[in-house]
Write an enzyme that holds these catalytic residues in place. Structure first.
Site, PDB file in Angstrom:
ATOM      1  CG  HIS A  23      -5.521  -6.434  -0.130  1.00 44.78           C
ATOM      2  ND1 HIS A  23      -6.710  -6.478   0.547  1.00 44.78           N
ATOM      3  CD2 HIS A  23      -5.635  -7.317  -1.156  1.00 44.78           C
ATOM      4  CE1 HIS A  23      -7.530  -7.341  -0.069  1.00 44.78           C
ATOM      5  NE2 HIS A  23      -6.894  -7.863  -1.095  1.00 44.78           N
ATOM      6  CG  ASN A  53      -3.761  -2.465   6.829  1.00 41.59           C
ATOM      7  OD1 ASN A  53      -3.646  -2.085   5.673  1.00 41.59           O
ATOM      8  ND2 ASN A  53      -4.757  -3.246   7.220  1.00 41.59           N
ATOM      9  CE1 TYR A 104      -9.457  -2.887   0.211  1.00 38.89           C
ATOM     10  CE2 TYR A 104      -8.610  -0.978  -0.976  1.00 38.89           C
ATOM     11  CZ  TYR A 104      -8.403  -2.082  -0.156  1.00 38.89           C
ATOM     12  OH  TYR A 104      -7.136  -2.383   0.280  1.00 38.89           O
ATOM     13  CE  LYS A 118      -3.899  -2.320   2.287  1.00 32.18           C
ATOM     14  NZ  LYS A 118      -4.975  -2.178   3.298  1.00 32.18           N
ATOM     15  CD  GLU A 140      -8.876  -9.408  -3.753  1.00 31.82           C
ATOM     16  OE1 GLU A 140      -9.758  -9.158  -2.911  1.00 31.82           O
ATOM     17  OE2 GLU A 140      -7.712  -9.731  -3.431  1.00 31.82           O
TER      18      GLU A 140
HETATM   19  P1  CMP Z   1      -7.602  -4.602   3.471  1.00 27.78           P
HETATM   20  O1  CMP Z   1      -7.284  -6.023   3.797  1.00 27.78           O
HETATM   21  O2  CMP Z   1      -6.865  -4.011   2.339  1.00 27.78           O
HETATM   22  O3  CMP Z   1      -9.167  -4.510   3.186  1.00 27.78           O
HETATM   23  C1  CMP Z   1     -10.015  -3.533   3.731  1.00 27.78           C
HETATM   24  C2  CMP Z   1      -9.249  -2.447   4.374  1.00 27.78           C
HETATM   25  O4  CMP Z   1     -10.007  -1.520   5.082  1.00 27.78           O
HETATM   26  C3  CMP Z   1      -8.332  -3.028   5.402  1.00 27.78           C
HETATM   27  O5  CMP Z   1      -7.282  -3.702   4.746  1.00 27.78           O
HETATM   28  C4  CMP Z   1      -7.937  -1.814   6.228  1.00 27.78           C
HETATM   29  O6  CMP Z   1      -6.783  -1.201   5.732  1.00 27.78           O
HETATM   30  C5  CMP Z   1      -9.124  -0.907   6.003  1.00 27.78           C
HETATM   31  N1  CMP Z   1      -9.810  -0.696   7.278  1.00 27.78           N
HETATM   32  C6  CMP Z   1     -10.369  -1.625   8.046  1.00 27.78           C
HETATM   33  N2  CMP Z   1     -10.889  -1.060   9.136  1.00 27.78           N
HETATM   34  C7  CMP Z   1     -10.627   0.278   9.053  1.00 27.78           C
HETATM   35  C8  CMP Z   1     -10.905   1.382   9.867  1.00 27.78           C
HETATM   36  N3  CMP Z   1     -11.572   1.244  11.025  1.00 27.78           N
HETATM   37  N4  CMP Z   1     -10.483   2.597   9.449  1.00 27.78           N
HETATM   38  C9  CMP Z   1      -9.827   2.721   8.277  1.00 27.78           C
HETATM   39  N5  CMP Z   1      -9.534   1.696   7.452  1.00 27.78           N
HETATM   40  C10 CMP Z   1      -9.935   0.493   7.850  1.00 27.78           C
END
Ligand code: CMP
Length: 139
Positions: free
Chosen positions: A116, A113, A50, A10, A127
């Protein structure tokens, strides 16, 4: 069985110049990077990718973040690659991620984070097809 999963490094990873460090963890876990491309995700691509989270309160923030800088899209291959990569990534919230996982080591927040990974083999196929042509995956 050998399978493939879809991964994204990311914008927080490209911004901090740690894509190689993350790839070292991936390869150290016996996952092979069989497709990889650095792209700037468009808003439309992020919204489609998403789509399942469209009704979530963080959807807007998520799309903003994923389009805020370059990402690296990847196809990973290995034994039980989907589950294996989710183990290596650690919990979505880095505060809850286990020691040694990518998110525990590198991530700053639940939104930013670092990585993904697909949550099922079925979603992995969907995907991967969104970002890769078959000819750009070399196993
Ligand atoms: P990802 O696995 O890429 O798929 C959905 C994403 O939503 C997840 O990783 C997080 O990065 C994001 N996400 C989940 N919960 C929150 C939150 N409370 N606030 C912001 N982003 C979120």
């Amino acid at each position: 069985a050998t399978e493939r999963t879809f991964s994204i490094l990311k914008p927080d990873a490209t911004r901090r110049n740690i894509t190689g460090a993350v790839n070292a963890v991936i390869e150290g876990a016996d996952l092979r990077i069989v497709g990889q491309r650095r792209i700037r995700m468009s808003r439309a691509q992020a919204e489609t990718f998403y789509g399942v989270h469209k009704e979530r309160p963080f959807f807007g923030e998520l799309v903003e973040f994923m389009t805020s800088g370059p990402v690296v899209v990847q196809v990973l291959e290995g034994e039980n690659a989907v589950a294996r990569y989710r183990e290596v990534m650690g919990a979505t919230n880095p505060a809850q991620a286990a020691e040694g996982t990518i998110r525990k080591t590198f991530s700053e927040s639940v939104g930013e984070n670092t990585v993904h990974g697909s949550d099922s083999a079925e979603n992995a196929a969907i995907e991967i097809a969104q970002f890769f042509q078959a000819s750009d995956i070399v196993g």
